[in-house]
Design a protein around this motif. Structure first.
Motif: not given
Ligand SMILES: N[C@@H](CCC(=O)N[C@@H](CS)C(=O)NCC(=O)O)C(=O)O
Length: 221
Positions: A2-10
């Motif tokens: 499971k990958f916790f991500s945010f579109w703008r996060s570099l």
């Protein structure tokens, strides 16, 4: 996984590229930094630093810090390798990656920007000058190390992408967002364009993620 991500996060961008290069399937959970979802109890329990991304392996192992995550993935799924086979090459690639991940990027993250804004009360123009200054410093450092080095190839190190390219493209993406003219750093520009032409890099770009706001997505076309 499971990958916790945010579109703008570099930092999420970096891990997305590594996952794509290695063709590792993941379930993605989007954590909205703009809504402070990374500070909510659920996510804070997973990563007390309250920063994205995070990765939970199938056995429950929680991984944080994008570079640690990418090296973990590289050890577990060695093909294609993201670090060179020789110690000297690994040191160079890690050094280039750290110029971005340890020197440039930390000065631009939301918690720092929030401090400049809310605690130091810097004007918008001062905040923009801060971002531009540290973005340019890192571009110059990368160019200086890449331009005439014998190991620089199609990519930062040789002719295949490594951890260094994964970090560099995010930084250049920030520079583009700030409308910084890349022609001052021709090697960085060339390698960025080469890397972003690969589907594994292009698909990881912040502006084409499922959680990218529609208005931003339109601008990327
Ligand atoms: N060095 C960390 C950086 C983590 C980080 O700062 N992530 C940003 C998004 S790129 C974040 O979640 N920031 C939240 C905040 O600053 O409040 C990594 O490489 O994973």
């Amino acid at each position: 996984m499971k990958f916790f991500s945010f579109w703008r996060s570099l930092a999420s961008f970096r891990v997305r590229i590594a996952l794509n290069l290695k063709s590792i399937p993941v379930d993605v959970e989007f954590v909205d930094l703009d809504a402070d979802a990374h500070r909510a109890d659920d996510y804070r329990r997973l990563n007390p630093q309250m920063a994205l991304p995070a990765l939970v392996d199938d056995d429950g192992t929680v991984l944080v810090q994008s570079l640690a995550m990418i090296e973990y993935l590289d050890e577990k799924y060695p093909d294609p390798p993201l670090l060179p086979a020789d110690a000297r090459g690994r040191a160079r690639v890690r050094a280039l990656a750290l110029m971005v991940a340890c020197e440039g990027h930390p000065l631009l993250v939301p918690r720092v920007r929030r401090y400049l804004d809310h605690e130091l009360n810097l004007r918008d123009t001062q905040q923009a000058a801060w971002r531009r200054h540290w973005t340019v410093e890192t571009l110059a450092a990368l160019e200086g190390h890449l331009a005439s080095h014998k190991d620089t190839g199609k990519f930062c190190h040789g002719d295949a992408p490594t951890l260094a390219d994964i970090c560099m493209v995010g930084h250049v993406t920030v520079a583009i967002t700030q409308q910084i003219d890349l022609s001052t750093w021709p090697t960085v520009k060339r390698i960025f364009e080469t890397a972003m032409a690969l589907p594994e890099f292009a698909k990881a770009h912040p502006l084409v993620q499922p959680d990218t706001p529609e208005a931003m997505r339109a601008k990327s076309a």
